[in-house]
Design a protein around this motif. Structure first.
Motif, PDB file in Angstrom:
ATOM      1  N   PRO A 189       0.883  -1.190  -0.066  1.00 22.56           N
ATOM      2  CA  PRO A 189       0.039   0.001  -0.290  1.00 22.56           C
ATOM      3  C   PRO A 189       0.577   1.340   0.111  1.00 22.56           C
ATOM      4  CG  PRO A 189      -0.240  -1.112   2.288  1.00 22.56           C
ATOM      5  CD  PRO A 189       0.431  -2.118   1.152  1.00 22.56           C
ATOM      6  N   SER A 197       0.711   2.150  -5.717  1.00 24.12           N
ATOM      7  CA  SER A 197      -0.486   2.296  -4.936  1.00 24.12           C
ATOM      8  C   SER A 197      -1.224   3.342  -4.481  1.00 24.12           C
ATOM      9  CB  SER A 197      -0.223   1.226  -3.732  1.00 24.12           C
ATOM     10  OG  SER A 197       0.046  -0.250  -3.870  1.00 24.12           O
ATOM     11  N   ALA A 203      -4.778   5.176  -5.152  1.00 26.89           N
ATOM     12  CA  ALA A 203      -5.691   5.535  -4.154  1.00 26.89           C
ATOM     13  C   ALA A 203      -5.923   7.056  -4.543  1.00 26.89           C
ATOM     14  CB  ALA A 203      -4.823   5.710  -2.907  1.00 26.89           C
TER      15      ALA A 203
END
Lengths: 290, 248
Positions: free
Chosen positions: B180, B185, B189
């Motif tokens: 994450p 990532s 997001a």
């Protein structure tokens, strides 16, 4: 989907052959000696001939033995195992009938289960594919199994069973078409989900990646002949189920039975052609085609 | 083994920015160039200079027109290659074990010496990511340039898929989507990256960044009302011609 002749012949004839083996395994007709030899020869020619035909569409048939390795996950591998097991068991059972005049009942039942299991694994190769909504319905195995068993009854000369099973196969065929026709629309996959651009507006394929065609379009986007689909459906069900049932209701003789078998095979070939030609793969959406 | 791994240590994949892609097809060409002479069988062409050229590509760029309810239509270029799905249907259908998903990085690969060319994996893929090579008769697919990303013979800057390295617009990004904190990532997001055909249940690793909303231009210049209007009615010869034609 591209209706490859090798796969159409394979599924039609091996389905018929395994259907006949199913009845022979259960002891209908209860033949022995040379009559049994004739029945088993026909069944093996159909089943094995179909299997050999299926290898024609392989890019590397010389590596076909490797296909037995992945039975844990792959229906195609399971089909290979089932087919070989059915053919070996039924051959042993056939040896008993032909040469020893002996019916090894348990072996026959096991062979019958494996024979019909082979048809089921074939059906699941198609039925498992979420990418082809028309095939991804529970009726797909019912469609393959009912035609195989009905054809087997016809080949085995089980007139009463054949009439009932042909009617059932015809009904399942009609249901497969009716539900299959709606499957793509209800699958939830459309150009908006394929591109994820639907929240901006209406998506239209503007330009394909290349000016020429490619493997994907040749294999998955087959539109030729779909315009005759309705006529072919009438021909398919007429030859596959209606005509054989009518012929079987007539007083029995071997010539009429032969015509019934030939009509049934021609009808199943037409039905199988439609099975492929009318199947639409979701990848066509990226090309604005179905 | 064609059963899928429960988890993979990394989820290497691509993030493709549909807002930035200009549709130049440079990624297509560099992909074909690198992959036809490195990992596995070459990517053949049939009739390349003839009337009906066709060939194997691991990456293709589509173009879509999107018409919003109001305003101008938008043209969106749409590169598409293997999405290295977590639940890859192409792997489980393979009868020989030629198709597999790597535990260490999640890359979906084909062991070409085991491939019998049955084509079932291409049938199972909803994205058209696999193509059977017409010359070699084996299944070809994106390898995420597995022969570049770990290749210590290459300068470090080149250790990414060739499509990403080539893209002149910066529309393609490569990294570990399982971490994450990785740059890719965070990009996903931040920009609301999406999966293609989520209803197919493939759980693709590659993400697509949707186009940003377009600027809305005002109907007219704010000073326009104060300007001399353009003559609406023609005068002189044109005026006479207009009237004469009206009467006919």
């Amino acid at each position: 989907m591209h209706p490859a002749p090798s796969v159409i012949f394979f599924s039609t004839f091996s389905g018929l052959g395994f259907g006949l083996l199913f009845f022979l395994g259960l002891g209908f007709p209860g033949v022995t000696g040379w009559t049994a030899f004739a029945f088993f020869t026909i069944a093996y020619l159909l089943a094995v001939g179909g299997l050999i035909s299926s290898t024609f569409h392989l890019g590397h048939p010389e590596r076909a033995l490797k296909a037995f390795s992945q039975w844990r996950s792959s229906w195609l591998s399971r089909e290979g195992w089932c087919a070989v097991a059915a053919l070996v068991i039924m051959a042993l059972y056939g040896v008993g009938l032909v040469f020893f005049d002996a019916r090894w009942t348990l072996l026959g039942i096991l062979g019958a289960i494996l024979s019909i299991g082979t048809v089921f694994t074939t059906a699941m190769i198609y039925g498992q594919l979420k990418t082809i909504p028309r095939w991804n319905i529970s009726l797909t195995p019912a469609y393959f199994l009912s035609i195989s068993i009905a054809g087997g009854a016809l080949m085995a000369g089980q007139v009463t069973w054949a009439i009932a099973l042909l009617v059932i196969a015809g009904a399942i065929q009609l249901a497969t078409w009716m539900i299959g026709d709606k499957a793509f629309a209800t699958s939830g996959t459309d150009m908006a989900s394929a591109t994820q651009l639907g929240n901006i507006g209406t998506v239209r394929a503007f330009e394909p990646p290349h000016t020429g065609t490619n493997y994907l379009l040749r294999e998955f986007v087959h539109v030729i002949g779909r315009k005759h689909a309705q006529k072919l459906r009438v021909i398919a069900i007429g030859l596959m189920a209606v005509l054989p049932v009518v012929l079987l209701l007539l007083p029995f003789n071997h010539f009429i039975a032969l015509i019934a078998v030939l009509a049934h095979v021609a009808g199943v070939l037409a039905s199988r052609w439609l099975f492929f030609a009318q199947a639409e793969h979701v990848v066509g959406l990226y090309y604005g085609k179905r | 083994m064609t059963t899928l791994p429960q988890t993979t240590e990394k989820k290497l994949g691509l993030v493709i920015d549909l807002d930035t892609c200009v549709g130049c097809h440079a990624c297509v060409i560099s992909c074909k160039g690198w992959n036809t002479e490195n990992y596995g069988a070459p990517l053949s062409d049939q009739d390349p200079y003839g009337a009906e050229p066709s060939g194997t590509f691991l990456n293709r760029v589509h173009s879509f027109e999107v018409q919003p309810p109001q305003g101008e239509a938008q043209l969106i270029h749409f590169p598409k290659s293997c999405l290295h799905c977590e639940d890859a249907p192409c792997v489980t259908v393979c009868p020989t074990g030629a198709s597999y998903k790597r535990v260490e990085d999640g890359i979906v690969l084909v062991n070409e010496s085991d491939c019998i060319g049955c084509g079932l994996c291409a049938w199972a893929c909803p994205y058209g990511a696999r193509e059977m090579d017409a010359q070699e008769k084996v299944m070809k697919k994106c390898t995420l340039c597995v022969d570049r990303i770990y290749n210590e013979n290459l300068p470090e800057i080149d250790r990414e898929p060739t499509c990403v390295r080539t893209c002149p617009a910066g529309a393609r990004h490569f990294g570990d989507l399982g971490d994450p904190d990785s740059a890719v990532s965070q990009l996903v997001a931040e920009r609301g990256g999406v999966d293609l055909m989520p209803e197919q249940g493939t759980k693709p690793v590659n993400k697509y960044l949707p186009p940003r909303p377009k600027d809305a231009l005002p109907e007219f210049d704010v000073l326009a009302p104060f300007l001399e209007p353009v003559i609406a009615e023609p005068k002189g010869f044109l005026g006479w011609l207009d009237k004469a034609l009206e009467k006919i």
